[in-house]
Design an enzyme around this catalytic site. Structure first.
Site, PDB file in Angstrom:
ATOM      1  CE  LYS A 294      -3.937  -2.197   2.357  1.00 26.73           C
ATOM      2  NZ  LYS A 294      -4.904  -2.077   3.484  1.00 26.73           N
TER       3      LYS A 294
ATOM      4  CE1 TYR B  35      -9.513  -3.011   0.558  1.00 18.86           C
ATOM      5  CE2 TYR B  35      -8.621  -1.025  -0.435  1.00 18.86           C
ATOM      6  CZ  TYR B  35      -8.441  -2.194   0.298  1.00 18.86           C
ATOM      7  OH  TYR B  35      -7.198  -2.526   0.774  1.00 18.86           O
TER       8      TYR B  35
ATOM      9  CG  ASN C 280      -3.632  -2.319   7.040  1.00 23.65           C
ATOM     10  OD1 ASN C 280      -3.475  -1.964   5.876  1.00 23.65           O
ATOM     11  ND2 ASN C 280      -4.705  -2.978   7.456  1.00 23.65           N
TER      12      ASN C 280
ATOM     13  CG  HIS D 227      -5.406  -6.196  -0.266  1.00 23.10           C
ATOM     14  ND1 HIS D 227      -6.619  -6.112   0.374  1.00 23.10           N
ATOM     15  CD2 HIS D 227      -5.542  -7.124  -1.246  1.00 23.10           C
ATOM     16  CE1 HIS D 227      -7.463  -6.963  -0.216  1.00 23.10           C
ATOM     17  NE2 HIS D 227      -6.836  -7.580  -1.204  1.00 23.10           N
TER      18      HIS D 227
ATOM     19  CD  GLU E 266      -9.058  -8.849  -3.372  1.00 25.66           C
ATOM     20  OE1 GLU E 266      -9.827  -8.497  -2.459  1.00 25.66           O
ATOM     21  OE2 GLU E 266      -7.927  -9.353  -3.147  1.00 25.66           O
TER      22      GLU E 266
HETATM   23  P1  ADP Z   1      -7.910  -6.813   5.760  1.00 26.67           P
HETATM   24  O1  ADP Z   1      -7.103  -5.863   4.896  1.00 26.67           O
HETATM   25  O2  ADP Z   1      -7.124  -7.343   6.922  1.00 26.67           O
HETATM   26  O3  ADP Z   1      -8.572  -7.913   4.955  1.00 26.67           O
HETATM   27  P2  ADP Z   1     -10.533  -5.536   5.902  1.00 26.67           P
HETATM   28  O4  ADP Z   1     -10.859  -6.260   4.624  1.00 26.67           O
HETATM   29  O5  ADP Z   1     -11.483  -5.689   7.044  1.00 26.67           O
HETATM   30  O6  ADP Z   1      -9.074  -5.937   6.429  1.00 26.67           O
HETATM   31  O7  ADP Z   1     -10.410  -3.972   5.614  1.00 26.67           O
HETATM   32  C1  ADP Z   1      -9.819  -3.496   4.414  1.00 26.67           C
HETATM   33  C2  ADP Z   1      -8.892  -2.353   4.764  1.00 26.67           C
HETATM   34  O8  ADP Z   1      -9.671  -1.280   5.305  1.00 26.67           O
HETATM   35  C3  ADP Z   1      -7.871  -2.650   5.874  1.00 26.67           C
HETATM   36  O9  ADP Z   1      -6.714  -3.321   5.410  1.00 26.67           O
HETATM   37  C4  ADP Z   1      -7.549  -1.254   6.377  1.00 26.67           C
HETATM   38  O10 ADP Z   1      -6.648  -0.556   5.495  1.00 26.67           O
HETATM   39  C5  ADP Z   1      -8.922  -0.597   6.304  1.00 26.67           C
HETATM   40  N1  ADP Z   1      -9.664  -0.716   7.572  1.00 26.67           N
HETATM   41  C6  ADP Z   1     -10.200  -1.844   8.106  1.00 26.67           C
HETATM   42  N2  ADP Z   1     -10.834  -1.592   9.264  1.00 26.67           N
HETATM   43  C7  ADP Z   1     -10.690  -0.255   9.488  1.00 26.67           C
HETATM   44  C8  ADP Z   1     -11.118   0.633  10.515  1.00 26.67           C
HETATM   45  N3  ADP Z   1     -11.818   0.207  11.570  1.00 26.67           N
HETATM   46  N4  ADP Z   1     -10.791   1.942  10.390  1.00 26.67           N
HETATM   47  C9  ADP Z   1     -10.077   2.405   9.325  1.00 26.67           C
HETATM   48  N5  ADP Z   1      -9.654   1.626   8.322  1.00 26.67           N
HETATM   49  C10 ADP Z   1      -9.941   0.309   8.394  1.00 26.67           C
HETATM   50 MG    MG Z   2     -10.024  -7.769   3.493  1.00 27.98          MG
END
Ligand code: ADP
Ligand code: MG
Length: 139
Positions: free
Chosen positions: A10, A50, A113, A116, A127
């Site tokens: 990212k 997304y 974070n 992805h 994807e």
């Molecule tokens: P992952 O990437 O672990 O699969 P998710 O699919 O739940 O997680 O969420 C997609 C992305 O959205 C996350 O990687 C993160 O960048 C963002 N995200 C998830 N939860 C939150 C939150 N509570 N607040 C802000 N951003 C979030």
């Molecule tokens: Mg996810």
């Protein structure tokens, strides 16, 4: 089972100059990059990627972040690639990610974070197709 998964380094991780460090982790874990490119997503490209999260309160902020600079998108191929990549990544919230994971090492917070990874064969199929036509995948 040999699978393919979509990974994204990212914009936060690209800015930190840890592209190589993260790709090294994939390769050392037996995940072979079979497609790779750097892209700067527009906001609408991030929204399409997304779309599954569009009802979430963080959706707009997430798409602004994902379009804030270039990312590296990759297709990783290997045994159990989807689950293996999720294990390498660690928990969504870097504060909860296990030591040794990418998000523990490079994530800043639950939004920024670092990486992805697809979470199922169905999402991996969507994807991978979202970013790569078949002729750009060298598996
Ligand atoms: P992952 O990437 O672990 O699969 P998710 O699919 O739940 O997680 O969420 C997609 C992305 O959205 C996350 O990687 C993160 O960048 C963002 N995200 C998830 N939860 C939150 C939150 N509570 N607040 C802000 N951003 C979030
Ligand atoms: Mg996810």
């Amino acid at each position: 089972m040999i699978e393919r998964t979509l990974a994204i380094i990212k914009p936060d991780a690209v800015r930190k100059r840890v592209i190589g460090e993260i790709i090294n982790r994939y390769e050392q874990a037996g995940l072979t990059p079979v497609a790779i490119k750097m892209i700067h997503m527009s906001k609408s490209v991030a929204e399409g990627f997304y779309a599954v999260h569009k009802a979430r309160p963080f959706f707009d902020s997430l798409c602004t972040f994902m379009s804030s600079g270039p990312s590296v998108v990759l297709v990783l191929q290997g045994d159990n690639a989807i689950k293996k990549n999720r294990e390498l990544m660690g928990a969504t919230d870097p504060a909860k990610a296990e030591p040794g994971t990418i998000r523990h090492a490079h994530g800043t917070n639950i939004e920024f974070n670092a990486v992805h990874g697809s979470d199922s064969p169905e999402t991996a199929g969507f994807e991978i197709g979202y970013f790569f036509p078949g002729m750009e995948i060298f598996g």
